[in-house]
Scaffold this motif. Structure first.
Motif, PDB file in Angstrom:
ATOM      1  N   UNK A 159     -11.099 -10.468  -2.009  1.00  0.00           N
ATOM      2  CA  UNK A 159     -10.247 -11.651  -1.816  1.00  0.00           C
ATOM      3  C   UNK A 159     -10.781 -12.544  -0.716  1.00  0.00           C
ATOM      4  N   UNK A 160     -11.925 -12.245  -0.176  1.00  0.00           N
ATOM      5  CA  UNK A 160     -12.504 -13.015   0.919  1.00  0.00           C
ATOM      6  C   UNK A 160     -13.603 -12.181   1.557  1.00  0.00           C
ATOM      7  N   UNK A 161     -14.128 -12.654   2.671  1.00  0.00           N
ATOM      8  CA  UNK A 161     -15.182 -11.933   3.367  1.00  0.00           C
ATOM      9  C   UNK A 161     -14.590 -10.672   3.982  1.00  0.00           C
ATOM     10  N   UNK A 162     -15.020  -9.515   3.494  1.00  0.00           N
ATOM     11  CA  UNK A 162     -14.550  -8.212   3.960  1.00  0.00           C
ATOM     12  C   UNK A 162     -13.050  -7.992   3.778  1.00  0.00           C
ATOM     13  N   UNK A 163     -12.419  -8.752   2.882  1.00  0.00           N
ATOM     14  CA  UNK A 163     -10.987  -8.615   2.615  1.00  0.00           C
ATOM     15  C   UNK A 163     -10.809  -8.245   1.148  1.00  0.00           C
ATOM     16  N   UNK A 164      -9.992  -7.222   0.900  1.00  0.00           N
ATOM     17  CA  UNK A 164      -9.791  -6.706  -0.450  1.00  0.00           C
ATOM     18  C   UNK A 164      -8.309  -6.437  -0.695  1.00  0.00           C
ATOM     19  N   UNK A 165      -7.893  -6.586  -1.951  1.00  0.00           N
ATOM     20  CA  UNK A 165      -6.549  -6.201  -2.364  1.00  0.00           C
ATOM     21  C   UNK A 165      -6.665  -4.847  -3.042  1.00  0.00           C
TER      22      UNK A 165
ATOM     23  N   UNK B  29       2.616  12.886  -3.264  1.00  0.00           N
ATOM     24  CA  UNK B  29       2.256  13.749  -2.147  1.00  0.00           C
ATOM     25  C   UNK B  29       1.221  13.145  -1.214  1.00  0.00           C
ATOM     26  N   UNK B  30       0.561  12.052  -1.646  1.00  0.00           N
ATOM     27  CA  UNK B  30      -0.408  11.367  -0.784  1.00  0.00           C
ATOM     28  C   UNK B  30       0.286  10.222  -0.066  1.00  0.00           C
ATOM     29  N   UNK B  31      -0.093  10.022   1.179  1.00  0.00           N
ATOM     30  CA  UNK B  31       0.401   8.870   1.918  1.00  0.00           C
ATOM     31  C   UNK B  31      -0.806   8.071   2.401  1.00  0.00           C
ATOM     32  N   UNK B  32      -1.013   6.899   1.780  1.00  0.00           N
ATOM     33  CA  UNK B  32      -2.134   6.038   2.157  1.00  0.00           C
ATOM     34  C   UNK B  32      -1.821   5.358   3.482  1.00  0.00           C
ATOM     35  N   UNK B  33      -2.888   5.005   4.213  1.00  0.00           N
ATOM     36  CA  UNK B  33      -2.698   4.261   5.459  1.00  0.00           C
ATOM     37  C   UNK B  33      -1.981   2.950   5.176  1.00  0.00           C
ATOM     38  N   UNK B  34      -2.382   2.243   4.095  1.00  0.00           N
ATOM     39  CA  UNK B  34      -1.706   1.025   3.656  1.00  0.00           C
ATOM     40  C   UNK B  34      -1.413   1.184   2.176  1.00  0.00           C
TER      41      UNK B  34
ATOM     42  N   UNK C 290      -3.293  -6.168   1.240  1.00  0.00           N
ATOM     43  CA  UNK C 290      -4.480  -6.942   1.548  1.00  0.00           C
ATOM     44  C   UNK C 290      -5.077  -6.325   2.809  1.00  0.00           C
ATOM     45  N   UNK C 291      -6.297  -5.768   2.701  1.00  0.00           N
ATOM     46  CA  UNK C 291      -6.878  -5.029   3.820  1.00  0.00           C
ATOM     47  C   UNK C 291      -8.253  -5.566   4.206  1.00  0.00           C
ATOM     48  N   UNK C 292      -8.574  -5.409   5.480  1.00  0.00           N
ATOM     49  CA  UNK C 292      -9.899  -5.751   5.992  1.00  0.00           C
ATOM     50  C   UNK C 292     -10.728  -4.471   5.939  1.00  0.00           C
TER      51      UNK C 292
ATOM     52  N   UNK D  21      -4.847  -4.082   8.158  1.00  0.00           N
ATOM     53  CA  UNK D  21      -4.238  -5.066   7.264  1.00  0.00           C
ATOM     54  C   UNK D  21      -4.893  -6.403   7.539  1.00  0.00           C
ATOM     55  N   UNK D  22      -5.102  -7.185   6.516  1.00  0.00           N
ATOM     56  CA  UNK D  22      -5.723  -8.501   6.678  1.00  0.00           C
ATOM     57  C   UNK D  22      -4.643  -9.562   6.770  1.00  0.00           C
ATOM     58  N   UNK D  23      -4.923 -10.614   7.500  1.00  0.00           N
ATOM     59  CA  UNK D  23      -4.021 -11.765   7.548  1.00  0.00           C
ATOM     60  C   UNK D  23      -4.047 -12.433   6.188  1.00  0.00           C
ATOM     61  N   UNK D  24      -2.920 -12.899   5.729  1.00  0.00           N
ATOM     62  CA  UNK D  24      -2.924 -13.573   4.432  1.00  0.00           C
ATOM     63  C   UNK D  24      -3.750 -14.844   4.472  1.00  0.00           C
ATOM     64  N   UNK D  25      -4.362 -15.141   3.359  1.00  0.00           N
ATOM     65  CA  UNK D  25      -5.129 -16.370   3.233  1.00  0.00           C
ATOM     66  C   UNK D  25      -4.162 -17.531   3.011  1.00  0.00           C
ATOM     67  N   UNK D  26      -4.587 -18.750   3.297  1.00  0.00           N
ATOM     68  CA  UNK D  26      -3.725 -19.883   2.986  1.00  0.00           C
ATOM     69  C   UNK D  26      -3.317 -19.847   1.518  1.00  0.00           C
TER      70      UNK D  26
END
Length: 149
Positions: free
Chosen positions: A25-31, A39-44, A49-51, A69-74
């Motif tokens: 979704x951007x430079x080093x940003x992924x959805x 039984x699994x708990x993900x960090x996010x 949207x994560x960096x 977590x990544x800041x939302x894009x405009x």
């Protein structure tokens, strides 16, 4: 084309990484895609949207690992949202077009109450050092309709 992002699992007793399909979704940003296994708990959570950054894992392989977590894009290339607001990179949220104008002219002939509120927000948040630094961000904002010459 989806990429693989390695998501750290919480509460595992040791470091465990789950490979998850994700969309760039951007430079080093992924959805993140996928569904967490029971039984699994993900960090996010899925759909976050994560960096990410490249990481070498204990087995010697490298891959993209989520780090924050990544800041939302405009919301759109022009900054206008469906509700008529604007993404403000200085405060990193959508604000009304009127408030954008007030921020742009804070301490420059605009409403004095907005200038006082903005100064208080700057002091409390620590995100910027001064109203001058805020105006530097405002002046180069691609969405601002008032600071352009």
């Amino acid at each position: 084309m989806p990429e693989t992002v390695f998501v750290p699992l919480k509460n595992e007793g040791t470091i465990v990484w789950r490979p998850v399909a994700a969309s760039a979704c951007g430079v080093n940003v992924y959805r993140l895609g996928g569904i967490s296994t029971e039984g699994e708990e993900w960090q996010f959570p899925p759909d976050a949207l994560v960096r990410c950054e490249s990481r070498r894992f204990s087995d010697g392989t490298t891959g993209l690992a989520e780090v924050a977590l990544a800041e939302p894009e405009p919301p759109s290339p022009l900054g206008a949202t469906e509700k008529g607001g604007w993404y403000c990179p200085a405060v990193q949220k959508v604000i009304s077009a009127g408030l954008c104008w007030e921020y742009c002219f804070a301490d420059l002939g605009g409403p004095t109450d907005t200038a006082a509120e903005l100064k208080a927000w700057i002091a409390k948040s620590g995100r910027l050092s001064s109203l001058s630094e805020f105006h530097e961000v405002c002046h180069v904002c691609p969405h601002c309709q008032w600071s352009k010459e």
